[in-house]
Design a protein around this motif. Structure first.
Motif, PDB file in Angstrom:
ATOM      1  N   HIS A 114       3.441 -10.821   9.329  1.00  0.00           N
ATOM      2  CA  HIS A 114       2.609 -11.322   9.885  1.00  0.00           C
ATOM      3  C   HIS A 114       1.547 -12.073   9.135  1.00  0.00           C
ATOM      4  CE1 HIS A 114      -1.280 -11.643  12.534  1.00  0.00           C
ATOM      5  NE2 HIS A 114      -0.344 -12.443  12.968  1.00  0.00           N
ATOM      6  N   SER A 115       0.795 -11.458   8.168  1.00  0.00           N
ATOM      7  CA  SER A 115       0.019 -12.366   7.279  1.00  0.00           C
ATOM      8  C   SER A 115      -0.304 -11.661   6.024  1.00  0.00           C
ATOM      9  CB  SER A 115      -1.510 -12.240   8.179  1.00  0.00           C
ATOM     10  OG  SER A 115      -1.733 -13.382   9.068  1.00  0.00           O
ATOM     11  N   GLY A 116       0.532 -10.634   5.556  1.00  0.00           N
ATOM     12  CA  GLY A 116       0.827 -10.335   4.323  1.00  0.00           C
ATOM     13  C   GLY A 116      -0.133  -8.858   4.055  1.00  0.00           C
ATOM     14  N   CYS A 117      -0.604  -8.244   4.890  1.00  0.00           N
ATOM     15  CA  CYS A 117      -1.319  -6.932   4.674  1.00  0.00           C
ATOM     16  C   CYS A 117       0.052  -5.991   4.142  1.00  0.00           C
ATOM     17  CB  CYS A 117      -1.865  -6.515   5.754  1.00  0.00           C
ATOM     18  SG  CYS A 117      -3.495  -7.390   6.129  1.00  0.00           S
ATOM     19  N   CYS A 145       1.019  -1.787  10.244  1.00  0.00           N
ATOM     20  CA  CYS A 145       0.022  -2.709   9.560  1.00  0.00           C
ATOM     21  C   CYS A 145      -1.170  -2.215   9.747  1.00  0.00           C
ATOM     22  CB  CYS A 145       0.561  -4.077   9.929  1.00  0.00           C
ATOM     23  SG  CYS A 145      -0.531  -5.002   8.989  1.00  0.00           S
ATOM     24  N   PRO A 163       1.968  -8.167  16.156  1.00  0.00           N
ATOM     25  CA  PRO A 163       2.179  -9.636  16.029  1.00  0.00           C
ATOM     26  C   PRO A 163       3.272  -9.991  15.339  1.00  0.00           C
ATOM     27  CG  PRO A 163       0.197  -9.189  15.039  1.00  0.00           C
ATOM     28  CD  PRO A 163       0.437  -7.966  15.546  1.00  0.00           C
ATOM     29  N   CYS A 204       3.484  -7.065   5.138  1.00  0.00           N
ATOM     30  CA  CYS A 204       3.828  -7.478   6.551  1.00  0.00           C
ATOM     31  C   CYS A 204       4.093  -8.885   6.635  1.00  0.00           C
ATOM     32  CB  CYS A 204       2.378  -7.076   7.493  1.00  0.00           C
ATOM     33  SG  CYS A 204       2.697  -7.239   8.926  1.00  0.00           S
ATOM     34  N   CYS A 221      -3.740  -3.950   9.507  1.00  0.00           N
ATOM     35  CA  CYS A 221      -4.745  -5.338   9.817  1.00  0.00           C
ATOM     36  C   CYS A 221      -4.597  -5.745  11.169  1.00  0.00           C
ATOM     37  CB  CYS A 221      -4.113  -6.610   9.032  1.00  0.00           C
ATOM     38  SG  CYS A 221      -4.436  -6.487   7.476  1.00  0.00           S
ATOM     39  N   HIS A 222      -3.488  -5.929  11.889  1.00  0.00           N
ATOM     40  CA  HIS A 222      -3.489  -6.279  13.343  1.00  0.00           C
ATOM     41  C   HIS A 222      -2.392  -5.337  13.941  1.00  0.00           C
ATOM     42  CE1 HIS A 222      -4.002  -9.792  10.643  1.00  0.00           C
ATOM     43  NE2 HIS A 222      -5.170  -9.887  11.336  1.00  0.00           N
ATOM     44  N   GLY A 223      -1.863  -4.230  13.424  1.00  0.00           N
ATOM     45  CA  GLY A 223      -1.288  -3.270  14.234  1.00  0.00           C
ATOM     46  C   GLY A 223       0.207  -3.486  14.347  1.00  0.00           C
ATOM     47  N   ALA A 224       0.915  -4.330  13.448  1.00  0.00           N
ATOM     48  CA  ALA A 224       2.369  -4.601  13.812  1.00  0.00           C
ATOM     49  C   ALA A 224       3.037  -3.254  13.458  1.00  0.00           C
ATOM     50  CB  ALA A 224       2.683  -5.783  13.001  1.00  0.00           C
TER      51      ALA A 224
HETATM   52 FE1  FES Z   1       0.215  -7.035   9.547  1.00  0.00          FE
HETATM   53 FE2  FES Z   1      -1.351  -9.057  10.959  1.00  0.00          FE
HETATM   54  S1  FES Z   1      -1.064  -8.704   8.873  1.00  0.00           S
HETATM   55  S2  FES Z   1      -0.019  -7.418  11.681  1.00  0.00           S
END
Ligand code: FES
Length: 111
Positions: free
Chosen positions: A57-60, A73, A90, A55, A75-78
């Protein structure tokens, strides 16, 4: 000194067998710390989807949702479409995509 390296011709790398792909409809492989690939599809698909599932955003690691035809994703739903473009934040940057092909019962990705 030369600080940046331009990749020469991209190599085809085997990421799995056609049987593995057909069994799950996807193949998730970590080839190296910097080369993760998620291939989505089956041997009957003309076009395989291949992305780096990290991802932006933050790498999930995103997963594929067949019903929605999108990557999500945990983690935060992207969400990203099948071409890796952002559908919902996000995340703001697209997933990196690769070219995939099938040859001799193996799934190959160009990277
Ligand atoms: Fe994927 Fe935040 S790491 S939405």
């Amino acid at each position: 000194a030369c600080s940046s390296q331009t990749p020469t011709s991209a190599d085809w790398q085997t990421v799995g067998s056609l049987a593995e792909l057909d069994q799950n409809g996807e193949l998730l492989v970590q080839k190296s710390p910097t080369f993760n690939v998620l291939v989505v599809g089956k041997s009957t698909n003309a076009n395989l989807i291949a992305v780096n599932p990290t991802c932006t955003h933050s790498g999930c690691t995103v997963s594929w949702e067949t019903e929605g035809n999108k990557f999500v994703c945990p983690c935060h739903g992207a969400e990203y479409d099948s071409a890796g473009q952002v559908l919902n934040g996000p995340a703001t940057k697209p997933l990196k995509t690769y070219t995939a092909k099938i040859a001799d019962n193996s799934v190959l990705v160009q990277a």
